[in-house]
Design a protein around this motif. Sequence first.
Motif, mmCIF file in Angstrom:
data_model
loop_
_atom_site.group_PDB
_atom_site.id
_atom_site.type_symbol
_atom_site.label_atom_id
_atom_site.label_comp_id
_atom_site.label_asym_id
_atom_site.label_seq_id
_atom_site.Cartn_x
_atom_site.Cartn_y
_atom_site.Cartn_z
ATOM 1 N N ASP A 178 34.315 -8.174 49.094
ATOM 2 C CA ASP A 178 34.380 -7.033 50.004
ATOM 3 C C ASP A 178 34.133 -7.600 51.402
ATOM 4 O O ASP A 178 33.085 -8.198 51.648
ATOM 5 N N VAL A 179 35.107 -7.458 52.310
ATOM 6 C CA VAL A 179 35.031 -8.110 53.623
ATOM 7 C C VAL A 179 34.956 -7.077 54.741
ATOM 8 O O VAL A 179 35.710 -6.102 54.758
ATOM 9 N N VAL A 180 34.020 -7.319 55.674
ATOM 10 C CA VAL A 180 33.917 -6.534 56.898
ATOM 11 C C VAL A 180 34.205 -7.478 58.058
ATOM 12 O O VAL A 180 33.507 -8.470 58.241
ATOM 13 N N LEU A 181 35.259 -7.171 58.827
ATOM 14 C CA LEU A 181 35.631 -8.008 59.970
ATOM 15 C C LEU A 181 35.159 -7.328 61.249
ATOM 16 O O LEU A 181 35.616 -6.233 61.583
ATOM 17 N N VAL A 182 34.228 -7.979 61.949
ATOM 18 C CA VAL A 182 33.652 -7.421 63.172
ATOM 19 C C VAL A 182 34.373 -8.033 64.365
ATOM 20 O O VAL A 182 34.291 -9.244 64.610
ATOM 21 N N SER A 183 35.113 -7.196 65.106
ATOM 22 C CA SER A 183 35.922 -7.656 66.230
ATOM 23 C C SER A 183 35.410 -7.037 67.521
ATOM 24 O O SER A 183 35.274 -5.814 67.621
ATOM 25 N N SER A 184 35.150 -7.866 68.519
ATOM 26 C CA SER A 184 34.679 -7.342 69.799
ATOM 27 C C SER A 184 35.828 -6.797 70.639
ATOM 28 O O SER A 184 35.607 -6.135 71.645
ATOM 29 N N ARG A 185 37.057 -7.055 70.223
ATOM 30 C CA ARG A 185 38.233 -6.636 70.983
ATOM 31 C C ARG A 185 38.885 -5.415 70.348
ATOM 32 O O ARG A 185 38.438 -4.920 69.323
ATOM 33 N N ASP A 186 39.988 -4.964 70.962
ATOM 34 C CA ASP A 186 40.672 -3.768 70.476
ATOM 35 C C ASP A 186 41.335 -3.991 69.114
ATOM 36 O O ASP A 186 41.538 -3.053 68.357
ATOM 37 N N ARG A 187 41.698 -5.244 68.839
ATOM 38 C CA ARG A 187 42.405 -5.526 67.591
ATOM 39 C C ARG A 187 42.098 -6.955 67.154
ATOM 40 O O ARG A 187 41.524 -7.748 67.911
ATOM 41 N N VAL A 188 42.488 -7.273 65.941
ATOM 42 C CA VAL A 188 42.350 -8.650 65.476
ATOM 43 C C VAL A 188 43.342 -9.520 66.245
ATOM 44 O O VAL A 188 44.336 -9.030 66.798
#
Length: 485
Positions: free
Chosen positions: A223-233
Amino acid sequence: MAHVTHETLDRQAPRIVVVGGGPGGYEAALVARRLGADVTVVEKNGMGGAAVLTDVVPSKTLIATADWMTIADRAADLGIRLPAETATTQDPAARRHIVDLEAVNARVLALAAAQSADIRARLEREGVRVVIGTGRLDGPERVVVAGAGSEGGGSDVTLPADAVLLALGSTPRVLPTAQPDGERILTWTQLYALKELPERLIVVGSGVTGAEFAGAYNALGSDVVLVSSRDRVLPGEDADAAELLEGVFRSRGMTVMSRSRAESAVRTEHGVRVTLADGRVVDGSHVLLAVGSIPSTQGIGLEEAGVRLTPSGHVEVDKVSRTTARGVYAAGDCTGVLPLASVAAMQGRVAMSHALGDSVAPIKLRTVAANIFTAPEIATVGYSEEQLKAQNSKYVTTTLPLARNPRAKMLGMRDGFVKLFAHPEASVVLGGVVVAPRASELVFPITLAVSHRLTVDDVASAFTVYPSLTGSIAEVARMLHHHES
């Protein structure tokens, strides 16, 4: 050029010392040797450097394993069924292959070690001297190796040099409030010690490294949570490609948190807790820090020897890889030119050709092909659409969805596209994007077009196999010809 051994070298042969055994270093050593130099490579960990031991080779091997899982997941679409005893269960996990992460990582590390050994064996066959130890500059004409020896642990050794190549690489950047412990809080170099699949992996950073590992572990079953500081990956990549990939990630059950900056990561009793800048908290079993890298340029005498560093700590180089110190060159991630193994190798080759008086042409970054090893992969070459807009260049562009390609249909591929950029009058191919499984292989025809300034008609008139994925590249070129008319 004929093979030259140390025994047959003229006593006046130029002495080359290469500090760092990664792609920039070992490729440079081979070129220098073939040009008749006396060559020594100093490497502190093992030949191949981080690219082979902890970065490119291990990560892409892991990703190749994960890619197999994404192929297996679409088997049902092709009419392939699991045995009746598992196919009837309501638990989706029971209908998947099971990943033995300890076995996967053992294979990953074995392949990396084998590749490192192959590189060392080749260098030694060519007559390159390999010294294991930590090198530092003692002025521009000497390298001192701490703990020098065939396997390290010896005394300091001084190596005089007519020219030095710095191939120092980089290390993962960490946050002061998220210190890696190699168990729960991890950098990408520490993932291969895991013996069990993370139950819930929080990936901090949505650049290339973060996206690649998030996609891989999602495919492997975490189970993966991707934390992005920007608007998109993938904020620095083609917008259409990044948007498609983010959609694929979400459709596969990944949680993508946009505009969410991680402030800290700490251990909890049974896992980790990541606190975001807005106060939200994300709990998981493990966290991967993928927040960039820093050049390995500190504390080894560079500035004292006259090598100028940029404010980011990278070595300043010109178009032929010269530093500001006479006779000192640099290649690879430590230069900050473009953090790709292929660019590092080219920088090293160019540096040695220049240092030893061979013909040399400066590197043209416009012709560098790059690939992001997600599923689907994203390959790019030439000018991006963002660059073309920023410099007010005239261009036309056409995109063809992969789902329309007959070979893609046969293989059950739905997600992806081919996009070309061309000059509206001259018709020269300016750049391209391929989003598809094995895009890294498919982009080569576009690389040839960009490198040799081919027109869209040149590309369109070349034969392609039917059915084939490359057929879409010729078809897009034909669409651009129609556009111009």
